[in-house]
Design an enzyme around this catalytic site. Structure first.
Site, PDB file in Angstrom:
ATOM      1  N   SER A 132       0.881  -1.096   0.020  1.00 18.55           N
ATOM      2  CA  SER A 132       0.125  -0.007   0.131  1.00 18.55           C
ATOM      3  C   SER A 132       0.825   1.191   0.071  1.00 18.55           C
ATOM      4  CB  SER A 132      -0.709  -0.003   1.219  1.00 18.55           C
ATOM      5  OG  SER A 132      -1.786   0.989   1.308  1.00 18.55           O
ATOM      6  N   TYR A 145      -3.047  -1.181  10.056  1.00 18.54           N
ATOM      7  CA  TYR A 145      -3.003  -1.413   8.622  1.00 18.54           C
ATOM      8  C   TYR A 145      -1.597  -0.823   8.292  1.00 18.54           C
ATOM      9  CZ  TYR A 145      -4.094  -1.086   3.752  1.00 18.54           C
ATOM     10  OH  TYR A 145      -4.003  -1.330   2.462  1.00 18.54           O
ATOM     11  N   LYS A 149       1.466  -3.357   6.803  1.00 16.91           N
ATOM     12  CA  LYS A 149       1.667  -3.088   5.233  1.00 16.91           C
ATOM     13  C   LYS A 149       3.265  -2.399   5.024  1.00 16.91           C
ATOM     14  CE  LYS A 149      -2.048  -4.212   2.868  1.00 16.91           C
ATOM     15  NZ  LYS A 149      -2.097  -5.234   1.903  1.00 16.91           N
TER      16      LYS A 149
HETATM   17  N1  LIG Z   1      -8.534  -0.267  -2.543  1.00 16.16           N
HETATM   18  C1  LIG Z   1      -7.753   0.679  -1.912  1.00 16.16           C
HETATM   19  O1  LIG Z   1      -7.703   1.898  -1.575  1.00 16.16           O
HETATM   20  C2  LIG Z   1      -6.327   0.248  -1.564  1.00 16.16           C
HETATM   21  C3  LIG Z   1      -5.285   0.747  -1.273  1.00 16.16           C
HETATM   22  C4  LIG Z   1      -4.009   0.279  -0.802  1.00 16.16           C
HETATM   23  C5  LIG Z   1      -3.918  -0.909  -0.813  1.00 16.16           C
HETATM   24  N2  LIG Z   1      -4.784  -1.807  -1.163  1.00 16.16           N
HETATM   25  C6  LIG Z   1      -4.637  -3.442  -1.187  1.00 16.16           C
HETATM   26  O2  LIG Z   1      -5.324  -3.863  -2.098  1.00 16.16           O
HETATM   27  C7  LIG Z   1      -5.608  -5.060  -1.691  1.00 16.16           C
HETATM   28  C8  LIG Z   1      -7.137  -5.420  -1.882  1.00 16.16           C
HETATM   29  O3  LIG Z   1      -7.490  -5.098  -3.083  1.00 16.16           O
HETATM   30  P1  LIG Z   1      -8.881  -4.271  -3.416  1.00 16.16           P
HETATM   31  O4  LIG Z   1      -8.852  -2.935  -3.231  1.00 16.16           O
HETATM   32  O5  LIG Z   1      -8.978  -4.445  -4.911  1.00 16.16           O
HETATM   33  O6  LIG Z   1      -9.950  -4.950  -2.559  1.00 16.16           O
HETATM   34  P2  LIG Z   1     -11.107  -6.047  -3.066  1.00 16.16           P
HETATM   35  O7  LIG Z   1     -11.847  -6.136  -1.619  1.00 16.16           O
HETATM   36  O8  LIG Z   1     -12.066  -5.594  -4.161  1.00 16.16           O
HETATM   37  O9  LIG Z   1     -10.480  -7.476  -3.422  1.00 16.16           O
HETATM   38  C9  LIG Z   1      -9.834  -8.234  -2.484  1.00 16.16           C
HETATM   39  C10 LIG Z   1     -10.109  -9.496  -2.872  1.00 16.16           C
HETATM   40  O10 LIG Z   1      -9.388 -10.350  -2.008  1.00 16.16           O
HETATM   41  C11 LIG Z   1     -10.160 -11.435  -1.480  1.00 16.16           C
HETATM   42  N3  LIG Z   1      -9.705 -11.664  -0.168  1.00 16.16           N
HETATM   43  C12 LIG Z   1      -9.769 -11.075   1.088  1.00 16.16           C
HETATM   44  N4  LIG Z   1      -9.678 -11.554   1.983  1.00 16.16           N
HETATM   45  C13 LIG Z   1      -9.308 -13.001   1.510  1.00 16.16           C
HETATM   46  C14 LIG Z   1      -8.655 -14.008   2.315  1.00 16.16           C
HETATM   47  N5  LIG Z   1      -8.526 -14.275   3.692  1.00 16.16           N
HETATM   48  N6  LIG Z   1      -8.491 -15.196   1.528  1.00 16.16           N
HETATM   49  C15 LIG Z   1      -8.643 -15.243   0.141  1.00 16.16           C
HETATM   50  N7  LIG Z   1      -9.179 -13.926  -0.233  1.00 16.16           N
HETATM   51  C16 LIG Z   1      -9.338 -13.106   0.102  1.00 16.16           C
HETATM   52  C17 LIG Z   1     -11.594 -10.843  -1.476  1.00 16.16           C
HETATM   53  O11 LIG Z   1     -12.700 -11.949  -1.690  1.00 16.16           O
HETATM   54  C18 LIG Z   1     -11.547  -9.969  -2.941  1.00 16.16           C
HETATM   55  O12 LIG Z   1     -11.994 -10.659  -3.890  1.00 16.16           O
HETATM   56  C19 LIG Z   1      -5.357  -5.160  -0.092  1.00 16.16           C
HETATM   57  O13 LIG Z   1      -4.199  -5.989  -0.364  1.00 16.16           O
HETATM   58  C20 LIG Z   1      -5.421  -3.857   0.023  1.00 16.16           C
HETATM   59  O14 LIG Z   1      -4.526  -3.865   1.243  1.00 16.16           O
HETATM   60  C21 LIG Z   1      -5.967  -1.379  -1.350  1.00 16.16           C
END
Ligand SMILES: NC(=O)c1ccc[n+]([C@@H]2O[C@H](COP(=O)([O-])OP(=O)(O)OC[C@H]3O[C@@H](n4cnc5c(N)ncnc54)[C@H](O)[C@@H]3O)[C@@H](O)[C@H]2O)c1
Length: 249
Positions: A132, A145, A149
């Site tokens: 992140s 978080y 991260k």
């Molecule tokens: N959206 C943001 O603003 C943002 C910013 C920085 C980092 N991130 C990182 O991006 C990632 C999430 O991606 P996103 O924003 O596209 O979110 P999202 O929720 O759309 O996608 C996350 C996916 O991971 C799956 N998932 C979650 N926990 C799980 C588990 N324990 N086992 C298996 N699958 C699991 C969910 O079912 C989902 O399909 C995370 O690692 C998050 O820290 C997101």
């Protein structure tokens, strides 16, 4: 395209950036196995969809084995799944702190242990973690978080150094605000999604959140041969947010 026929495992690709990444990879001929704990869209483009909860070490091992078996080896592995818990050192639940480290750090280490021998067998490859922009910043109210991260980014650099000799690249995707449901706990801190949206121009120099499609294209680049000289990097894609908050190191 340099990803044609490349054998890729994506974890957490049923929605958000992971889904966009799978679609972007499949569109250029990569062969993708995707694993998630929730159901995937039918038209995702993955050859095989598996179920996984990354909290479970055995499930991680089994998914890596099944993906390797199905694809006849692995050239790249990307974990996008993570968890977001907010709070200060006093207000957070200690359980939330432990869970953040279990999913955002430990699960990625377990995945690396399982995937590295397969990448080595392929003569090298690429390992990608979704960290992140928070990995390079500090911000009030998000201790579990941010600290987890940051640890993931440090682990990325450590692995990159350890495995460069095996021609294995290890990088961290570091997104800023991206419009996905993942942010729900943070929106609550701002009084809901609508209030958060009003704050975005103040928080992000480019005045908007990122879109998942933008991340699909970036992931495709990181995993491709075009990025073959890049390892151990925090690939920060945050609309300039870290320019305001400043890097933590
Ligand atoms: N959206 C943001 O603003 C943002 C910013 C920085 C980092 N991130 C990182 O991006 C990632 C999430 O991606 P996103 O924003 O596209 O979110 P999202 O929720 O759309 O996608 C996350 C996916 O991971 C799956 N998932 C979650 N926990 C799980 C588990 N324990 N086992 C298996 N699958 C699991 C969910 O079912 C989902 O399909 C995370 O690692 C998050 O820290 C997101």
């Amino acid at each position: 395209m340099s990803l044609q026929g490349q054998r890729v495992l994506v974890i957490g690709g049923s929605s958000g950036m992971g889904e966009a990444g799978v679609r972007a990879l499949a569109a250029v001929g990569a062969r993708v196995v995707m694993a998630d704990r929730k159901e995937a869209p039918h038209d995702l483009g993955a050859e095989l969809v598996l179920t996984i909860d990354i909290a479970d070490d055995d499930q991680i091992g089994s998914v890596v084995a099944k993906a390797g078996e199905h694809l006849g080896g692995l050239d790249a592995v990307w974990n996008n799944a993570g968890i977001c818990h907010v709070g200060t050192v006093e207000s957070m639940e200690l359980q939330a702190f432990d869970l953040s480290f279990a999913l955002n750090v430990r699960a990625n280490a377990v995945l690396a242990r399982a995937a590295l021998p397969r990448l080595r067998e392929a003569g090298g490859g690429s390992l990608l973690f979704t960290a992140s922009a928070a990995s390079i910043m500090v911000a009030k109210g998000s201790l579990p978080y941010i600290v987890s991260k940051s640890a993931l980014l440090t682990m990325t650099r450590q692995l990159a150094l350890e495995y460069a000799g095996d021609n294995i690249r290890v990088n961290a995707l570091c997104p800023g605000w991206v419009d996905t449901p993942f942010n729900a706990p943070v929106w609550e801190m701002f009084g809901g999604r609508e209030s958060f949206l009003q704050k975005v121009p103040e928080l992000v120099p480019l005045h908007r959140m990122g879109t998942v499609g933008e991340f699909g294209a970036i992931v495709r680049f990181i995993l491709s041969e075009d990025a073959r000289f890049m390892t151990g990097q925090a690939v920060v894609v945050d609309g300039g947010e870290s320019l305001i908050k400043g890097p933590a190191r």
